[in-house]
Design an enzyme around this catalytic site. Structure first.
Site, mmCIF file in Angstrom:
data_model
loop_
_atom_site.group_PDB
_atom_site.id
_atom_site.type_symbol
_atom_site.label_atom_id
_atom_site.label_comp_id
_atom_site.label_asym_id
_atom_site.label_seq_id
_atom_site.Cartn_x
_atom_site.Cartn_y
_atom_site.Cartn_z
ATOM 1 N NE ARG A 64 -8.303 22.849 2.069
ATOM 2 C CZ ARG A 64 -9.057 23.079 0.990
ATOM 3 N NH1 ARG A 64 -8.518 23.184 -0.220
ATOM 4 N NH2 ARG A 64 -10.358 23.189 1.101
ATOM 5 N N GLY A 65 -9.351 18.834 1.675
ATOM 6 C CA GLY A 65 -10.670 18.730 1.070
ATOM 7 C C GLY A 65 -11.137 17.292 1.060
ATOM 8 C CB ALA A 66 -14.210 15.696 2.384
ATOM 9 N NE ARG A 98 -7.076 17.716 8.314
ATOM 10 C CZ ARG A 98 -7.700 18.798 7.829
ATOM 11 N NH1 ARG A 98 -7.751 19.000 6.527
ATOM 12 N NH2 ARG A 98 -8.258 19.668 8.637
ATOM 13 C CD GLN A 212 -8.493 26.578 5.199
ATOM 14 O OE1 GLN A 212 -8.885 27.619 5.734
ATOM 15 N NE2 GLN A 212 -8.274 25.468 5.883
ATOM 16 C CG ASP A 253 -14.138 18.229 5.919
ATOM 17 O OD1 ASP A 253 -13.039 17.840 5.515
ATOM 18 O OD2 ASP A 253 -14.555 19.389 5.758
ATOM 19 C CG ASN A 263 -17.831 22.586 5.639
ATOM 20 O OD1 ASN A 263 -17.189 21.828 4.915
ATOM 21 N ND2 ASN A 263 -17.962 23.876 5.366
ATOM 22 C CE LYS A 264 -11.275 24.024 7.311
ATOM 23 N NZ LYS A 264 -10.154 23.356 8.060
#
Length: 387
Positions: A64-66, A98, A212, A253, A263-264
């Site tokens: 995960r993570g852009a 995603r 996270q 993201d 973002n999250k």
């Protein structure tokens, strides 16, 4: 196909397991991931032998993570090519795994273009696969270099906005080495402040519902010897009101052409709190996260995730009473509907600055972002690449 194996390491030392790596055992090339759903309890590697396994790893947040998703997507195309699968089908599946993270499709299409260009130039399937792998490796290296430059620019901006050091930084979700080819985005800036002796405290939002921050950012902060404190997401307001936050640092993201930042989920409330309390709200992301084709925040597709992530407490690492590993303990009545967006969108007027490897943009405007993207255009594989 994917399988897992664990590796033990000394405690309280930076992890020696990279978040992603390409390997070529005798049975054929594989993509190896540090399974982030198993952290912090276990450091377990997930081995992907085909694109469907990688798609599943992306959807379950094992990777995960852009920025890292972009790298994973590029390697996934190379894996499909090296294993003799249909590359275009693999690329389409990976790019849509995603929808919000623009880096994923960027990485996929870059490796796909390299593969296609090699074939057009008269290369055979092996040469085309090698071209795709070279593109993935180049992206991996570029991201590591971008991470180092973002840390440098971000620390310089912090010192400009907050002279004297002793920064108390609040961060949300996870933006360190687990999301990057290098040391991360927003976390890398905090880490640079720590190494320079100018970080007083890293406030870590737990980041519900998948934690996270608690599982991953706290893990990285502890490994790096940083002074950090974990808090529930809804405790952030009390920190601001007590004057305990000097700056907010988050990743992204997707950044729209007008500077809106996806973002999250939970990032937007922090931006509102920061504005009310006159605290800088800083977004740290590579230029590849800026998407000129997404005109504004309303145009950003926000991923909606399964309701059980909210209605159950998940146990990804080890069995607990009432649940098996990977299952969950119900915390809401059976049949409860859940609203579970993976991201929210912060408008540009609430963003103090966007820090990239090319420098900082402040104030955040459409024109400033367009100029930044124009400066960052580069030649990749004989073609101009527009991040």
């Amino acid at each position: 196909m994917a399988d897992q194996h664990a590796q033990s390491h000394e405690e309280n030392r930076p992890t020696e397991i990279p978040a992603i790596r390409w390997d070529e055992p005798p049975e054929g090339p594989v993509l190896v991931l540090l399974d982030q759903t198993r952290l912090p309890a276990e450091e377990v590697e997930l081995v992907c032998t085909d694109a469907p396994a990688l798609v599943e790893a992306i959807r379950t947040l094992a990777v995960r993570g852009a920025p890292l998703l972009g790298i994973a997507g590029a390697y996934g195309v190379a894996l499909a090519a090296a294993r003799g699968f249909e590359v275009d089908d693999a690329a389409d599946a990976l790019a849509s795994a995603r929808p919000t993270a623009v880096n994923l499709s960027h990485g996929v299409r870059r490796a796909q273009a390299a593969h296609r260009a090699a074939l057009v130039a008269g290369g055979d399937q092996k040469q085309a696969a090698e071209a795709a792998l070279a593109a993935a490796r180049a992206l991996h290296k570029e991201d590591a270099e971008a991470s180092a430059r973002m840390a440098e620019h971000g620390l310089a901006l912090l010192d400009e906005l907050l002279p004297g050091g002793n920064h108390r930084i609040l961060t949300h979700c996870n933006t360190g080495a687990l999301v990057s080819g290098g040391e991360g985005t927003a976390f890398a800036v905090a880490l640079a402040a720590h190494r320079a002796g100018r970080l007083r405290r890293l406030w870590v939002d737990e980041t519900r519902p998948l934690l996270q921050g608690a599982r991953l950012t706290a893990y990285e902060a502890a490994r790096s010897g940083m002074a950090y404190t974990l808090l529930t997401d809804n405790a952030a307001g009390s920190l601001f009101s007590a004057g305990e936050v000097d700056a907010v640092l988050i990743g992204a993201d997707r950044i729209a052409a007008d500077g809106s930042v996806a973002n999250k989920v939970g990032s937007y409330p922090l931006a509102v709190l920061a504005r009310y309390h006159h605290v800088p709200f800083i977004v740290v992301a590579p230029v590849t996260t800026v998407d000129p084709d997404t005109l504004d925040g309303a145009s950003i597709e926000v991923e909606q995730r399964a309701g059980h992530e909210v209605t159950e407490l998940t146990a990804p690492q080890v069995p607990v009473a009432g649940a098996e590993a990977g299952g969950g303990i119900p915390v809401a009545p059976l049949g409860t509907q859940a609203y579970n967006p993976a991201f929210d969108v912060t408008p540009p007027e609430l963003v103090t600055a966007i820090v990239t490897e090319e420098g900082a943009v402040s104030p955040v405007t459409t024109e400033a972002l367009a100029e930044l993207c124009a400066r960052s255009r580069r030649v990749v594989g004989g073609q101009v690449d527009h991040p």
